[in-house]
Design a protein around this motif. Sequence first.
Motif, PDB file in Angstrom:
ATOM      1  N   SER A   1      39.468  10.220   5.833  1.00 50.98           N
ATOM      2  CA  SER A   1      38.038  10.349   5.552  1.00 50.98           C
ATOM      3  C   SER A   1      37.247  10.911   6.721  1.00 50.98           C
ATOM      4  N   VAL A   2      37.661  10.578   7.947  1.00 49.01           N
ATOM      5  CA  VAL A   2      36.984  11.120   9.130  1.00 49.01           C
ATOM      6  C   VAL A   2      38.018  11.916   9.924  1.00 49.01           C
TER       7      VAL A   2
ATOM      8  N   SER B   1      39.052  17.369   5.318  1.00 42.88           N
ATOM      9  CA  SER B   1      39.645  16.042   5.503  1.00 42.88           C
ATOM     10  C   SER B   1      41.167  16.058   5.355  1.00 42.88           C
TER      11      SER B   1
ATOM     12  N   ASP C   1      35.403   4.641   3.904  1.00 46.63           N
ATOM     13  CA  ASP C   1      34.970   4.458   5.287  1.00 46.63           C
ATOM     14  C   ASP C   1      36.038   3.635   6.007  1.00 46.63           C
TER      15      ASP C   1
ATOM     16  N   GLN D   1      38.064   1.880   8.651  1.00 43.30           N
ATOM     17  CA  GLN D   1      37.849   1.296   9.967  1.00 43.30           C
ATOM     18  C   GLN D   1      39.030   0.383  10.294  1.00 43.30           C
TER      19      GLN D   1
ATOM     20  N   ARG E   1      35.845   2.394  -2.642  1.00 43.67           N
ATOM     21  CA  ARG E   1      35.058   2.085  -1.453  1.00 43.67           C
ATOM     22  C   ARG E   1      34.563   0.645  -1.402  1.00 43.67           C
TER      23      ARG E   1
ATOM     24  N   SER F   1      35.005  -5.014   5.062  1.00 41.87           N
ATOM     25  CA  SER F   1      35.664  -3.798   5.531  1.00 41.87           C
ATOM     26  C   SER F   1      36.900  -4.147   6.354  1.00 41.87           C
TER      27      SER F   1
ATOM     28  N   SER G   1      40.920  -3.559   5.155  1.00 39.30           N
ATOM     29  CA  SER G   1      41.830  -2.799   6.000  1.00 39.30           C
ATOM     30  C   SER G   1      43.004  -3.657   6.449  1.00 39.30           C
TER      31      SER G   1
END
Length: 328
Positions: A36-37, A97, A139, A141, A177, A292, A296
């Motif tokens: 994603s990043v 991406s 997102d 993390q 998400r 989050s 993960s």
Amino acid sequence: MDELITLSEESVPLSYREDSLPGVQTLYGVKLYTKSVPDEKEIAQVYINNHSEIRVGWMIPVLSMISLEHEYSENVYFRKHVYEAMKFLNGKELHESMYVLVYSKRLLDAADVTSDGELSFSFVLYGIYPYCKYRSIVDVQHKIKVISKLVVAKSFNFDFSVGFFKFLVDDLLPAERNGYARFMFFYQIYELAMEMVFYKKVNELKIARSHLGIIRKKIEEYNSEGKLIAVLYAEMGMDKNDPSLAAVAKSIFEDLKEEVYYTSTNKSAMLYDIRNVLVHSYYRFSIEDSLSYLASYIEDEAFYVLNYIFSVQGMKEEMDNKYFYARS
């Protein structure tokens, strides 16, 4: 940024489009992943565990393929792998991406990996997901930082996944998400693994022709989900107190539990307690800020659970037959 990149003579530097190692002529393959990043500096050489002396290929961000502004731009092996990747990707339009696993088919075979699909789940720990139909929009993390050498594990061939596991890779990994939903979906892998471990332990007692009284006593030790998750982690050899998980648990439970709980409870029991809060008492606790991390965390743990199942022949065969069979 949210850009599409066309890999072509106009976008890929000339030095990458020329064969930097013309004396190395072997068959290469590519597999697409998504993060994603993305970061053009996240270029990694890929090795297979148990064969850590064999570099099977490179994981290369698409952004790196159009840039000379990274440390590998003059590396002849990096340039060779981009050159080989362009045989498959020239003219393709890919989202920024995207990451490309470029591998030598000969070296993959030497590492006892028969198909690149057996590596599909291997980069989850780094937030790099197999690309099936959606680019990653999660997102991501709390993941391990991508370093120059990644040692990954052969596992189930997700190219042949069906049912829940096809949904897991195609839809859930890149596109879900909601942290609560991600946690609950990944916990399903625990449910499956605990059931398999239960039958494994019962079969071991049967094979040993244990006395009926011993069998009854042992089954009592497995008669709850809390006990079974502890057995699963014991079988995996991974049950210990995890301070990072304990810190998050403390932010959820606060004074509901004594301090000794956070310093001495193994992660199997702590995960089970957190799961119960999410299922039964979500409205009572301040959990939103921790979702989050928890999503993960359990995603990474599920990776190890699947690797454990893959390592036990009987369990592996059962999983392959139900969830990973090739169809004509």
